[in-house]
Design an enzyme around this catalytic site. Structure first.
Site, PDB file in Angstrom:
ATOM      1  N   GLU A  57     -26.891  -5.019 -30.792  1.00  0.00           N
ATOM      2  CA  GLU A  57     -26.647  -6.224 -31.597  1.00  0.00           C
ATOM      3  C   GLU A  57     -25.199  -6.682 -31.441  1.00  0.00           C
ATOM      4  O   GLU A  57     -24.298  -5.865 -31.181  1.00  0.00           O
ATOM      5  CB  GLU A  57     -26.938  -5.897 -33.074  1.00  0.00           C
ATOM      6  CG  GLU A  57     -26.692  -7.067 -34.019  1.00  0.00           C
ATOM      7  CD  GLU A  57     -27.253  -6.832 -35.427  1.00  0.00           C
ATOM      8  OE1 GLU A  57     -27.597  -5.681 -35.756  1.00  0.00           O
ATOM      9  OE2 GLU A  57     -27.339  -7.823 -36.184  1.00  0.00           O
ATOM     10  N   ASN A 204     -36.295 -11.254 -37.678  1.00  0.00           N
ATOM     11  CA  ASN A 204     -35.823  -9.910 -37.988  1.00  0.00           C
ATOM     12  C   ASN A 204     -35.667  -9.762 -39.493  1.00  0.00           C
ATOM     13  O   ASN A 204     -35.024 -10.600 -40.142  1.00  0.00           O
ATOM     14  CB  ASN A 204     -34.458  -9.662 -37.333  1.00  0.00           C
ATOM     15  CG  ASN A 204     -33.823  -8.373 -37.815  1.00  0.00           C
ATOM     16  OD1 ASN A 204     -34.240  -7.296 -37.413  1.00  0.00           O
ATOM     17  ND2 ASN A 204     -32.820  -8.475 -38.680  1.00  0.00           N
ATOM     18  N   GLU A 205     -36.251  -8.724 -40.047  1.00  0.00           N
ATOM     19  CA  GLU A 205     -36.121  -8.462 -41.488  1.00  0.00           C
ATOM     20  C   GLU A 205     -36.255  -9.763 -42.263  1.00  0.00           C
ATOM     21  O   GLU A 205     -35.355 -10.148 -43.027  1.00  0.00           O
ATOM     22  CB  GLU A 205     -34.818  -7.708 -41.791  1.00  0.00           C
ATOM     23  CG  GLU A 205     -34.791  -6.366 -41.099  1.00  0.00           C
ATOM     24  CD  GLU A 205     -33.706  -5.403 -41.575  1.00  0.00           C
ATOM     25  OE1 GLU A 205     -32.851  -5.791 -42.371  1.00  0.00           O
ATOM     26  OE2 GLU A 205     -33.747  -4.233 -41.131  1.00  0.00           O
ATOM     27  N   TYR A 282     -34.136   3.342 -41.875  1.00  0.00           N
ATOM     28  CA  TYR A 282     -32.919   4.077 -41.533  1.00  0.00           C
ATOM     29  C   TYR A 282     -32.862   5.390 -42.296  1.00  0.00           C
ATOM     30  O   TYR A 282     -33.389   5.501 -43.411  1.00  0.00           O
ATOM     31  CB  TYR A 282     -31.683   3.238 -41.861  1.00  0.00           C
ATOM     32  CG  TYR A 282     -31.425   2.154 -40.840  1.00  0.00           C
ATOM     33  CD1 TYR A 282     -30.713   2.435 -39.680  1.00  0.00           C
ATOM     34  CD2 TYR A 282     -31.920   0.866 -41.011  1.00  0.00           C
ATOM     35  CE1 TYR A 282     -30.478   1.444 -38.723  1.00  0.00           C
ATOM     36  CE2 TYR A 282     -31.695  -0.124 -40.059  1.00  0.00           C
ATOM     37  CZ  TYR A 282     -30.975   0.179 -38.913  1.00  0.00           C
ATOM     38  OH  TYR A 282     -30.746  -0.781 -37.964  1.00  0.00           O
ATOM     39  N   GLU A 338     -36.110  -0.655 -35.462  1.00  0.00           N
ATOM     40  CA  GLU A 338     -34.778  -0.220 -35.924  1.00  0.00           C
ATOM     41  C   GLU A 338     -34.947   1.087 -36.670  1.00  0.00           C
ATOM     42  O   GLU A 338     -35.645   1.140 -37.697  1.00  0.00           O
ATOM     43  CB  GLU A 338     -34.130  -1.258 -36.851  1.00  0.00           C
ATOM     44  CG  GLU A 338     -33.561  -2.446 -36.113  1.00  0.00           C
ATOM     45  CD  GLU A 338     -32.769  -3.389 -37.010  1.00  0.00           C
ATOM     46  OE1 GLU A 338     -32.131  -2.918 -37.978  1.00  0.00           O
ATOM     47  OE2 GLU A 338     -32.788  -4.601 -36.727  1.00  0.00           O
ATOM     48  N   GLN A 387     -27.775   2.169 -33.026  1.00  0.00           N
ATOM     49  CA  GLN A 387     -27.817   1.209 -31.949  1.00  0.00           C
ATOM     50  C   GLN A 387     -27.319   1.860 -30.668  1.00  0.00           C
ATOM     51  O   GLN A 387     -26.974   3.031 -30.684  1.00  0.00           O
ATOM     52  CB  GLN A 387     -26.986  -0.001 -32.312  1.00  0.00           C
ATOM     53  CG  GLN A 387     -27.538  -0.757 -33.530  1.00  0.00           C
ATOM     54  CD  GLN A 387     -26.966  -2.167 -33.690  1.00  0.00           C
ATOM     55  OE1 GLN A 387     -26.254  -2.681 -32.835  1.00  0.00           O
ATOM     56  NE2 GLN A 387     -27.262  -2.785 -34.832  1.00  0.00           N
TER      57      GLN A 387
HETATM   58  O1  AHR Z   1     -28.597  -2.289 -37.432  1.00  0.00           O
HETATM   59  C1  AHR Z   1     -27.834  -2.928 -38.402  1.00  0.00           C
HETATM   60  C2  AHR Z   1     -28.652  -3.890 -39.259  1.00  0.00           C
HETATM   61  O2  AHR Z   1     -29.597  -3.168 -39.980  1.00  0.00           O
HETATM   62  C3  AHR Z   1     -29.462  -4.916 -38.538  1.00  0.00           C
HETATM   63  O3  AHR Z   1     -28.722  -6.027 -38.178  1.00  0.00           O
HETATM   64  C4  AHR Z   1     -30.494  -5.275 -39.549  1.00  0.00           C
HETATM   65  O4  AHR Z   1     -31.702  -5.712 -38.972  1.00  0.00           O
HETATM   66  C5  AHR Z   1     -30.672  -4.010 -40.353  1.00  0.00           C
HETATM   67  O5  AHR Z   1     -30.647  -4.231 -41.699  1.00  0.00           O
END
Ligand code: AHR
Length: 533
Positions: A57, A204-205, A282, A338, A387
């Site tokens: 990103e 995205n999201e 995450y 992600e 990432q």
């Molecule tokens: O990876 C960092 C961020 O995490 C991304 O931009 C977003 O999609 C997520 O919340």
């Protein structure tokens, strides 16, 4: 405090850990080996190579400095892209790279990133520190980068602040071979042949930074984008080369989001479709902002974060169950596009740049998540670690002086044989290890027949203090094995510019006896071996 409840040796070592936070040395494996029974006949699903995808990103130094240094940089580069980073990523056989975001994608307007670089507008990156975005790294540079590392392009298009026409134009510009005005503009900008775009992320999201939409609102948008944003590349009109459309999906446990989007897919009228639904999850964010340290942590931190990462299994399982209700034939894949560890920013760094160190614990997080994805390969067809460079759970850390390969990089390298492999049934009972009030499985393992025809086994010993003896009992027997083990002097061991080789894979020692293969897994380690049969 008794941190370990597994054995007397463990309890003694626990005292040391309670004081130091890390094991002084590995205790020997005292017990009978854990037997892993492996069927080599039964055919499992193919483990898509896209489970090992990456995410890059426009965030912090993920692109600028990390990948792009510009053609005039003293840092060796090819057309502005770092040679050292390309060489490292090529060796990783990266199947696809998702770009340009993330939250950035829903603010990105592709026209800002084409044409002569000197004339591109300077815009802002509001999500990630409000820094200036030079737009020097745009579509041509990204597709050049993807080609240099041999990866497919996974383009994330702007649904939040863009339009269907803008996204449709982007795809026409990139993929159309004929003489349309947009195709001719691409040729003028240096790319005679159309580019291939293998995967298309539709927003995205969208429940968050991508537009704060309810799932019903997003589903309405999705139908329009999935219908009108077309890939025109002549080589991408038929399966298996058709571009995959991946809908923005839920955050972690939000099953309602999955339910609504899947119900719209099921009830579709006319011709829109999607081949994937994304899931983001995450590790390490129990509360905001993330506060777990990425380095110099104790066994309590080790245990809490690993426990948290194992929640991925439940998320995948539950979203897959919702998808099964609408799509029992599994036409739509789940793409965990992600995932990764998100810790407190490194002291002194810009908190918006999401810079963190990467330790042996992260190598285990990578292995455990990859194992989860492989165990759900019937539904999970893709995943992108967050990432690629310098941001969150990165493969590579860069500076003007060079690069450092992280423990996560080495874990991904060890998993290369699992790309497009056929999963094999594997049974074992290894019990748990209890660390304070956290209970973790002692062992995690997956087996597969690689495209090379060999039987591969990945084994994670989660016990931070004790080695684990294992015995691989494969149908038809084995006369030996070879492979590598990734272990560290301590479970929070890292590679740094000063000490880049602290955590690197080493050849594994095995012993074959009566058709079975024995090896000892060091504490907090990942081993990947191929059986010799
Ligand atoms: O990876 C960092 C961020 O995490 C991304 O931009 C977003 O999609 C997520 O919340």
């Amino acid at each position: 405090m008794n941190l370990f409840s597994r054995s007397a040796t463990g309890a003694a070592l626990a005292t040391a850990l309670a004081v130091t936070g890390v094991p002084a040395m590995a205790a020997p494996a005292a017990e009978a080996p854990v037997v892993l029974t492996l069927s080599t006949q039964a055919a499992g699903p193919t483990i898509s190579r896209h489970l090992f995808g990456q995410f890059a990103e426009h965030l912090g130094t993920g692109i600028y400095g990390g990948v792009w240094v510009g053609p005039d940089s003293p840092i060796p580069n090819v057309r502005g892209i770092r040679k050292d980073v390309v060489a490292a990523l090529k060796a990783l056989r990266v199947p696809n790279v998702r770009w340009p975001g993330g939250c950035f994608a829903d603010k990105y307007h592709w026209r800002d990133g084409i044409g002569p670089r000197g004339r591109r507008p300077v815009t802002l990156n509001p999500d990630w520190g409000g820094v200036e975005e030079s737009n020097a790294f745009g579509s041509h540079e990204f597709l050049d980068f993807a080609q240099q590392i041999g990866a497919d392009a996974y383009l994330s298009i702007n649904v939040g602040s863009g339009t269907v026409a803008e996204a449709g134009g982007w795809l026409e510009y990139l993929t159309s071979p004929n003489g349309s005005t947009l195709a001719r503009e691409r040729v003028r900008n240096g790319a005679r042949a159309p580019f291939k775009v293998a995967m298309l992320g539709i927003g995205n999201e969208t429940w968050g930074c991508g537009g704060s939409m309810k799932p019903e609102e997003y589903a309405a948008e999705l139908k329009k984008y999935a219908t009108f944003v077309l890939n025109h590349h002549p080589a991408q009109q038929q399966a298996p080369n058709k571009m995959l459309r991946i809908a923005s999906g839920p955050n972690q446990g939000d099953e309602r989001f999955t339910d609504v989007v899947m119900s719209h897919w099921k009830d579709h009228i006319y011709s829109w479709g999607m081949e994937g639904l994304s899931l983001h999850s995450y590790t390490g964010i129990e509360k905001w902002p993330p506060s777990h340290p990425s380095q110099a942590f104790g066994v309590d931190e080790y245990a809490a974060v690993l426990r948290n990462t194992l929640d991925m299994d439940g998320y995948v399982r539950r979203h897959a169950a919702v998808m099964d209700r609408y799509d029992p034939e599994r036409k739509v894949g789940l793409y965990v596009d992600e995932w990764g560890a998100w810790y407190a920013p490194l002291p002194g760094s810009n908190p918006a740049f999401l810079q963190q160190q990467n330790s042996q614990r992260d190598a285990l997080i990578a292995a455990l998540n990859l194992n989860i994805f492989m165990r759900h390969a019937e539904r999970v067809r893709g995943a992108n670690v967050a990432q690629m460079v310098n941001v969150l759970q990165a493969m590579i850390l860069t500076s003007d002086r060079g690069i450092v390969l992280t423990p996560t990089y080495h874990a991904f390298r060890l998993y290369i044989p699992f790309q497009d492999a056929e999963r094999l049934p594997l049974a074992f009972e290894a019990g748990d290890v209890v660390l304070g009030d956290v209970r973790l499985p002692r062992l995690d393992a997956v087996a597969a027949r690689g495209r090379d025809g060999q039987v591969w086994v990945a084994l994670v010993n989660l016990d931070p203090a004790q080695s684990l003896a294992v015995e691989l009992a494969a149908e038809g027997g084995a006369v030996g094995a070879q492979g590598e083990v990734l272990a560290a002097p301590r479970f929070d061991g890292v590679n740094s510019f000063e000490q880049p080789q602290q955590v690197v894979p080493r050849p594994v020692a095995v012993r074959a006896e009566a058709g079975r293969v024995r090896l000892t897994l060091p504490p907090a380690s990942l081993s990947v071996v191929a059986l010799r049969r």
